[in-house]
Design a protein around this motif. Structure first.
Motif, short mmCIF file in Angstrom:
data_model
loop_
_atom_site.label_atom_id
_atom_site.label_comp_id
_atom_site.label_asym_id
_atom_site.label_seq_id
_atom_site.Cartn_x
_atom_site.Cartn_y
_atom_site.Cartn_z
N UNK A 176 0.83 -1.21 0.00
CA UNK A 176 0.00 0.00 0.00
C UNK A 176 0.87 1.26 0.00
N UNK A 177 1.97 1.21 0.73
CA UNK A 177 2.87 2.36 0.79
C UNK A 177 3.44 2.67 -0.59
N UNK A 178 3.74 1.63 -1.35
CA UNK A 178 4.26 1.84 -2.71
C UNK A 178 3.21 2.43 -3.63
N UNK A 179 1.97 2.01 -3.44
CA UNK A 179 0.88 2.57 -4.25
C UNK A 179 0.69 4.05 -3.93
N UNK A 180 0.73 4.38 -2.65
CA UNK A 180 0.50 5.77 -2.22
C UNK A 180 1.67 6.68 -2.59
N UNK A 181 2.88 6.14 -2.58
CA UNK A 181 4.04 6.92 -3.01
C UNK A 181 4.72 7.71 -1.93
N UNK A 182 4.00 8.59 -1.26
CA UNK A 182 4.60 9.40 -0.21
C UNK A 182 3.56 9.80 0.82
N UNK A 183 4.06 10.14 2.00
CA UNK A 183 3.16 10.51 3.07
C UNK A 183 2.85 12.00 3.07
N UNK A 184 2.46 12.48 4.21
CA UNK A 184 2.16 13.90 4.37
C UNK A 184 3.05 14.48 5.45
N UNK A 185 3.00 15.74 5.64
CA UNK A 185 3.84 16.40 6.63
C UNK A 185 3.60 15.81 8.02
N UNK A 186 4.65 15.35 8.63
CA UNK A 186 4.56 14.79 9.97
C UNK A 186 4.12 13.34 10.02
N UNK A 187 3.89 12.71 8.85
CA UNK A 187 3.43 11.32 8.84
C UNK A 187 3.97 10.60 7.60
N UNK A 188 4.65 9.50 7.84
CA UNK A 188 5.23 8.75 6.73
C UNK A 188 4.15 8.01 5.96
N UNK A 189 4.48 7.61 4.75
CA UNK A 189 3.55 6.84 3.93
C UNK A 189 3.29 5.48 4.55
N UNK A 190 4.25 4.94 5.30
CA UNK A 190 4.06 3.67 5.98
C UNK A 190 2.97 3.80 7.05
N UNK A 191 2.95 4.94 7.72
CA UNK A 191 1.93 5.18 8.74
C UNK A 191 0.54 5.31 8.09
N UNK A 192 0.48 6.00 6.96
CA UNK A 192 -0.78 6.13 6.24
C UNK A 192 -1.29 4.77 5.80
#
Length: 246
Positions: A46-62
């Motif tokens: 899922x992290x690879x699909x999303x690409x990147x997170x947001x400020x203060x939160x990594x894509x892995x957390x999302x």
């Protein structure tokens, strides 16, 4: 006071975690390249699909929040755009990316045209149940109604399957022109029409009855016989021919 606030902001920034904080060998992209996609966890995929997170939160957390919120990849695949957007960090673009990826997987898994047509050519179509068994995997996972035409030649040999429309069936959506265009293109003289009922109830609606009658009459004019109309659900089917409606 300003110094204290500045200090808190600095600590918060330092504590934010990104993919780059991981050792390079442990990052999802590098792991996929080295070990293959099957080695990755659902969170990493899922992290690879999303690409990147947001400020203060990594894509892995999302990605982890997605799994926690919906419980499984299957549930995520069935979630609507609006439901996905409820997750902080998922806007319209990322929600659409997720839906697109799952739709590609669904089509490969459930609607492989080559495997479907290969299977139906091997197994003769003799009874409505034969048609149901052959097409149910193609139709039952859809959440909307999908209308298909199966074309046959004069020897009852299968010529191909074409999707005609998507949505609640009505006279405007399913028109004889589009229905028989596919049959004519395949040089067929007989067709079986089929569509799914996502509700799980195979009984035909009033529109189903009207559309079927209209197509049967159009087929007589064109010299293409409508052999049957099969309504498919996950566990059952309805055959117009078997019920004496064709």
């Amino acid at each position: 006071m300003k110094n204290e606030q500045l200090g808190r902001k600095t600590i918060k920034k330092d504590k934010s975690f990104t993919i780059r904080d991981l050792p390079k060998s442990e990052r999802p992209r590098e792991r996929l390249e080295k070990f293959g996609s099957e080695a990755l966890s659902a969170q990493e995929l899922l992290a690879l699909i999303l690409g990147k997170g947001i400020k203060g939160e990594s894509v892995m957390m999302t990605a982890q929040k997605l799994l926690s919120r919906f419980g499984s990849l299957k549930a995520i695949s069935e979630a609507s755009i609006e439901e996905l957007k409820e997750i902080r960090g998922l806007g319209k673009a990322k929600a659409c990316q997720i839906k697109a990826c799952f739709e590609i997987a669904r089509r490969i898994n459930s609607s492989d045209e080559f495997n479907f047509e290969k299977q139906i050519r091997v197994k003769p179509v003799a009874q409505p149940k034969d048609v149901y068994e052959l097409i149910k995997s193609k139709l039952v996972n859809y959440k909307k109604e999908h209308f298909f035409v199966l074309s046959f030649d004069s020897r009852n040999q299968f010529k191909g399957c074409d999707e005609i429309s998507v949505g609640i069936l009505n006279e405007n959506l399913v028109h004889p022109r589009e229905t028989f265009e596919a049959a004519i293109r395949r040089n067929s003289v007989q067709i079986i029409i089929a569509h799914n009922h996502p509700s799980g109830d195979p009984e035909p609606s009033e529109d189903d009855l009207i559309i079927t009658k209209r197509l049967v009459e159009a087929g007589k004019i064109l010299g293409i016989e409508v052999i049957d109309h099969i309504i498919v659900t996950k566990t059952s089917f309805f055959s117009f021919k078997h019920k004496g409606l064709i």
